[in-house]
Design a protein around this motif. Structure first.
Motif, PDB file in Angstrom:
ATOM      1  N   GLU A   1       0.434  -1.205  -0.028  1.00 44.95           N
ATOM      2  CA  GLU A   1       0.371  -0.031   0.164  1.00 44.95           C
ATOM      3  C   GLU A   1       1.098   1.516  -0.092  1.00 44.95           C
ATOM      4  OE1 GLU A   1      -2.273  -0.899   3.763  1.00 44.95           O
ATOM      5  OE2 GLU A   1      -4.153  -1.796   2.339  1.00 44.95           O
ATOM      6  N   VAL A   2       1.756   1.177  -1.132  1.00 42.72           N
ATOM      7  CA  VAL A   2       1.885   2.453  -1.435  1.00 42.72           C
ATOM      8  C   VAL A   2       1.524   3.943  -1.421  1.00 42.72           C
ATOM      9  CG1 VAL A   2       4.024   3.818  -2.363  1.00 42.72           C
ATOM     10  CG2 VAL A   2       3.704   1.452  -2.479  1.00 42.72           C
ATOM     11  N   THR A   3       1.174   4.896  -0.226  1.00 42.45           N
ATOM     12  CA  THR A   3      -0.149   5.913  -0.856  1.00 42.45           C
ATOM     13  C   THR A   3       1.026   7.468  -1.354  1.00 42.45           C
ATOM     14  OG1 THR A   3       1.646   6.722   1.169  1.00 42.45           O
ATOM     15  CG2 THR A   3      -0.217   5.515   1.626  1.00 42.45           C
ATOM     16  N   ALA A   4       2.757   7.445  -1.319  1.00 39.86           N
ATOM     17  CA  ALA A   4       3.145   8.078  -1.798  1.00 39.86           C
ATOM     18  C   ALA A   4       4.782   7.789  -2.364  1.00 39.86           C
ATOM     19  CB  ALA A   4       3.021   9.749  -1.578  1.00 39.86           C
ATOM     20  N   LEU A   5       5.739   8.569  -3.022  1.00 35.46           N
ATOM     21  CA  LEU A   5       6.815   8.374  -3.407  1.00 35.46           C
ATOM     22  C   LEU A   5       7.224   9.901  -2.999  1.00 35.46           C
ATOM     23  CD1 LEU A   5       7.817   6.062  -4.937  1.00 35.46           C
ATOM     24  CD2 LEU A   5       7.869   7.578  -6.464  1.00 35.46           C
ATOM     25  N   SER A   6       8.877   9.696  -3.196  1.00 41.02           N
ATOM     26  CA  SER A   6       9.591  11.473  -2.909  1.00 41.02           C
ATOM     27  C   SER A   6      10.910  10.443  -3.739  1.00 41.02           C
ATOM     28  CB  SER A   6       9.481  12.312  -1.411  1.00 41.02           C
ATOM     29  OG  SER A   6      10.016  10.984  -0.412  1.00 41.02           O
ATOM     30  N   LEU A   7      11.100  11.718  -4.824  1.00 43.21           N
ATOM     31  CA  LEU A   7      12.179  11.258  -5.107  1.00 43.21           C
ATOM     32  C   LEU A   7      13.231  11.963  -5.064  1.00 43.21           C
ATOM     33  CD1 LEU A   7      11.245   9.720  -8.247  1.00 43.21           C
ATOM     34  CD2 LEU A   7      13.812  10.310  -7.905  1.00 43.21           C
ATOM     35  N   GLU A   8      14.353  11.615  -4.994  1.00 42.38           N
ATOM     36  CA  GLU A   8      15.801  12.617  -4.765  1.00 42.38           C
ATOM     37  C   GLU A   8      16.504  12.037  -5.752  1.00 42.38           C
ATOM     38  OE1 GLU A   8      16.766  11.822  -0.676  1.00 42.38           O
ATOM     39  OE2 GLU A   8      19.133  12.445  -1.612  1.00 42.38           O
ATOM     40  N   HIS A   9      17.592  13.661  -5.775  1.00 41.91           N
ATOM     41  CA  HIS A   9      18.490  13.004  -6.849  1.00 41.91           C
ATOM     42  C   HIS A   9      19.658  13.975  -6.545  1.00 41.91           C
ATOM     43  CE1 HIS A   9      18.737  16.369 -10.014  1.00 41.91           C
ATOM     44  NE2 HIS A   9      17.744  16.876  -8.864  1.00 41.91           N
ATOM     45  N   TYR A  10      21.148  13.251  -7.481  1.00 43.14           N
ATOM     46  CA  TYR A  10      22.240  14.755  -7.101  1.00 43.14           C
ATOM     47  C   TYR A  10      22.399  15.038  -8.321  1.00 43.14           C
ATOM     48  CZ  TYR A  10      27.526  14.844  -6.461  1.00 43.14           C
ATOM     49  OH  TYR A  10      28.764  14.378  -6.367  1.00 43.14           O
ATOM     50  N   PRO A  11      21.949  16.507  -8.090  1.00 42.84           N
ATOM     51  CA  PRO A  11      22.218  17.611  -8.346  1.00 42.84           C
ATOM     52  C   PRO A  11      23.555  17.506  -9.935  1.00 42.84           C
ATOM     53  CG  PRO A  11      21.632  18.438  -7.126  1.00 42.84           C
ATOM     54  CD  PRO A  11      21.358  17.070  -6.731  1.00 42.84           C
ATOM     55  N   GLY A  12      24.166  18.101 -11.652  1.00 44.06           N
ATOM     56  CA  GLY A  12      25.183  17.853 -11.153  1.00 44.06           C
ATOM     57  C   GLY A  12      24.981  16.332 -12.547  1.00 44.06           C
ATOM     58  N   MET A  13      25.223  14.912 -11.568  1.00 42.65           N
ATOM     59  CA  MET A  13      26.092  14.487 -11.730  1.00 42.65           C
ATOM     60  C   MET A  13      24.609  13.807 -12.521  1.00 42.65           C
ATOM     61  SD  MET A  13      26.946  10.475  -9.278  1.00 42.65           S
ATOM     62  CE  MET A  13      27.132   9.255 -10.530  1.00 42.65           C
ATOM     63  N   THR A  14      23.528  13.655 -12.034  1.00 45.36           N
ATOM     64  CA  THR A  14      22.797  12.767 -12.197  1.00 45.36           C
ATOM     65  C   THR A  14      22.592  13.544 -14.070  1.00 45.36           C
ATOM     66  OG1 THR A  14      21.607  13.614 -10.775  1.00 45.36           O
ATOM     67  CG2 THR A  14      19.716  12.506 -12.444  1.00 45.36           C
ATOM     68  N   GLU A  15      22.569  14.846 -14.334  1.00 42.26           N
ATOM     69  CA  GLU A  15      22.377  15.180 -15.758  1.00 42.26           C
ATOM     70  C   GLU A  15      23.803  14.775 -16.887  1.00 42.26           C
ATOM     71  OE1 GLU A  15      21.979  16.845 -13.029  1.00 42.26           O
ATOM     72  OE2 GLU A  15      20.819  18.443 -13.230  1.00 42.26           O
ATOM     73  N   ARG A  16      24.518  14.394 -16.403  1.00 44.13           N
ATOM     74  CA  ARG A  16      25.868  14.002 -16.313  1.00 44.13           C
ATOM     75  C   ARG A  16      25.680  12.792 -16.939  1.00 44.13           C
ATOM     76  NH1 ARG A  16      31.771  15.700 -15.615  1.00 44.13           N
ATOM     77  NH2 ARG A  16      32.662  13.280 -15.877  1.00 44.13           N
ATOM     78  N   ALA A  17      24.643  12.018 -16.330  1.00 37.81           N
ATOM     79  CA  ALA A  17      24.626  10.301 -16.456  1.00 37.81           C
ATOM     80  C   ALA A  17      23.430  10.176 -17.184  1.00 37.81           C
ATOM     81  CB  ALA A  17      24.295   9.540 -14.748  1.00 37.81           C
ATOM     82  N   LEU A  18      22.985  10.916 -17.087  1.00 33.94           N
ATOM     83  CA  LEU A  18      21.524  10.341 -18.173  1.00 33.94           C
ATOM     84  C   LEU A  18      22.371  11.221 -19.574  1.00 33.94           C
ATOM     85  CD1 LEU A  18      18.624  12.063 -16.694  1.00 33.94           C
ATOM     86  CD2 LEU A  18      19.476   9.842 -17.209  1.00 33.94           C
TER      87      LEU A  18
END
Lengths: 150, 267
Positions: free
Chosen positions: A43-60
Motif C-alpha cells: 500500500e504505497v501512498t506516495a513517493l518522494s524522489l531525490e537526485h544528485y544535481p549535476g551528476m544526474t544530468e551527466r549520467a543521463l
C-alpha cells in the motif's frame, strides 16, 4: 534533451517537440514510468524522489551517448521528475526517434535500463505504517545483461 | 527458475518500516565460499544446473535470518525490520563473498540473525554448485559490526586478510605530498538513506588531513567524523568522484567532489 524537474510533464507536447518538422523520422517510441500503489509494500501512498544535481544530468547524457553509439538515433528526450508524487503520477518519460521501428524500441529500452542502474535518483516510498527507501532490484541489474551479450 | 516476482513484491528485500532512530540495533556479518575458478565462472555466467544461484541464496539467507530462533536454542524470535544479503564474486581469490545486514527496533541484538543469514546463504551456494564442485570450502563466517543495545558499537578490527583483494586497485604515485596547506578542500556529499543515517548532507576536508590522498583515506576520515560510521560499511555503497561513478580505491585530488550513496532506484 535532458530535463530534471518537479513539475508534471505533458507526453503529447514532448512527442510533438520531438517529431514536428522531422522528415527523416519513421518511428517514435515513448516510455512513461509511473508511480504504482504497490511496490516493496502493498500500500504505497506516495513517493518522494531525490537526485544528485549535476551528476544526474551527466549520467543521463552518458546513457544517451551510449545509445547513439549503438543505433542511428535522430533525437532522444529524457524527462525525469523529482520531489513528491502519488500513485498514478508520471515519473519519467523517454522518447526516441529513428528512421525504423526496431532501433527506436531497442534504444528506448536500453536508455531506461541504464537510467535505472546508473543515474543517481533515489525513491522513498510512503505507506500508512511509515516510509522507507526503495532497495535496488536484482531484476534491474539483470536487465543490463542482455545489452552486454549483443 | 525465476524468483523475479518475489523481488517485485519485496520478499527478497524486506521492507524497512521502522523509523530511523539511532537506537536501532544493526549487525553486519560476512563469510565466503571458496571454489574452483571454473565453478565461479559457471556461477557468474548463470550456467549452474540448478539455475539462478545468487537469487536463491539471497532468499535462503533472508529466510534463515527470520527463522534464527528456531535454529539457535536460546535465541529470541525477532521482528526484523530489514534484512539484506549481498554477494561479491571475487575472481582473484576465486570465491563468493557473502555479507548480511540485519536491523530491528527490538530489545535484543541481531548478530545471530546476520550470522545465520550468511551461513545459510553459503550453504545454499554450496548446494546449488555442488554438482560441479564438491571441494568448495565455507570460510571466515564472522561478525563484522554491531550497533545498538547496552554494549554499543562493536567493530571488527581491520586486518590485512580481511581486505578484499579486488577492491584494492593500484594507487597512483602519491609521493608528492609537500605543501598541502593552501590547497582547495575536498567536498564530500551524502545522499538518500545514507544521508539520513549519518544525519549530515555535506562535509569538507583539507587534503592534508587525510591519512592518504585516496578514496580509502577519505572514507576513513569521514568515518572518524560521523556518529554512525558503520553506515559507510554497507557492502553496496556507491561512490562518485566529480560526478563519475568510481569503483575500488583511487587517488583523490584537492578540490574534488566525492559523493557516497546507496544503489540508485530511479526510473
Amino acid at each position: 534533451m535532458i530535463r530534471i524537474q518537479h513539475e508534471p510533464f505533458d507526453i503529447g507536447a514532448l512527442y510533438k517537440g520531438l517529431s514536428e518538422g522531422s522528415h527523416n523520422t519513421g518511428a517514435v517510441v515513448s516510455f512513461v514510468g509511473r508511480v504504482r500503489d504497490f511496490n516493496e509494500s502493498p500500500e504505497v501512498t506516495a513517493l518522494s524522489l531525490e537526485h544528485y544535481p549535476g551528476m544526474t544530468e551527466r549520467a543521463l547524457e552518458n546513457v544517451v551517448e551510449r545509445a547513439q553509439g549503438r543505433w542511428e538515433i535522430n533525437d532522444a528526450i529524457i524527462v525525469h521528475r523529482i520531489g513528491y508524487m502519488t500513485p498514478g503520477d508520471d515519473i519519467v518519460a523517454v522518447l526516441v526517434s529513428t528512421a525504423h521501428r526496431h532501433a527506436a524500441f531497442e534504444a528506448c529500452a536500453f536508455i531506461m535500463d541504464f537510467l535505472k542502474t546508473s543515474a543517481p535518483f533515489w525513491k522513498k516510498e510512503h505507506t500508512q505504517s511509515g516510509a522507507y527507501w526503495v532497495s535496488e532490484r536484482e531484476s534491474d541489474l539483470a536487465s543490463l545483461k542482455r545489452w552486454e551479450q549483443q | 527458475m525465476t524468483l523475479t516476482h518475489l523481488n517485485e513484491r519485496g520478499e527478497a528485500s524486506m521492507v524497512d518500516v521502522s523509523d530511523k532512530q539511532s537506537s536501532h540495533r544493526e549487525a553486519v556479518a560476512s563469510g565466503r565460499i571458496v571454489m574452483q575458478p571454473e565453478t565461479l565462472k559457471l556461477l557468474a555466467d548463470g550456467s549452474m544446473p540448478k539455475g539462478d544461484v545468487l537469487t536463491t541464496a539471497r532468499i535462503a539467507g533472508i529466510q534463515a535470518a527470520k527463522r534464527t530462533h528456531e535454529l539457535i536454542p536460546l535465541c529470541h524470535a525477532l521482528m526484523l525490520s530489514k534484512v539484506t544479503v549481498d554477494f561479491e564474486l571475487d575472481t582473484a581469490a576465486h570465491c563468493v563473498r557473502v555479507s548480511a545486514f540485519c536491523r530491528l527496533g527490538g530489545r535484543t541484538g541481531v548478530e545471530m540473525e546476520a550470522l545465520t543469514a550468511v551461513s545459510v546463504a553459503c550453504l545454499t551456494l554450496y548446494d546449488m554448485c555442488k554438482a560441479v564442485d564438491r571441494g568448495m570450502e565455507i570460510m571466515d563466517v564472522r561478525l563484522e559490526h554491531k550497533s545498538g543495545g547496552q554494549s554499543g558499537v562493536w567493530e571488527r578490527k581491520a586486518s590485512p586478510e580481511t581486505v578484499s583483494s579486488d577492491t584494492v586497485a593500484p594507487v597512483a604515485d602519491t609521493t608528492d605530498l609537500s605543501d598541502k596547506s593552501n590547497e582547495s578542500p575536498i567536498e564530500i556529499r551524502f545522499f538518500a538513506e545514507l544521508r539520513e543515517r549519518l544525519g549530515i548532507e555535506k562535509l569538507s576536508v583539507l587534503p592534508g588531513h587525510l591519512s592518504s590522498p585516496t578514496l580509502r583515506g577519505l572514507k576513513e576520515w569521514v568515518k572518524s567524523q560521523v556518529d554512525a560510521p558503520q553506515a559507510l560499511d554497507q557492502p553496496r555503497l556507491l561512490c562518485a568522484v566529480n560526478h563519475d561513478m568510481v569503483q575500488g580505491d583511487i587517488t583523490i585530488n584537492p578540490g574534488d567532489e566525492v559523493a557516497f550513496f546507496p544503489p540508485v532506484t530511479g526510473g
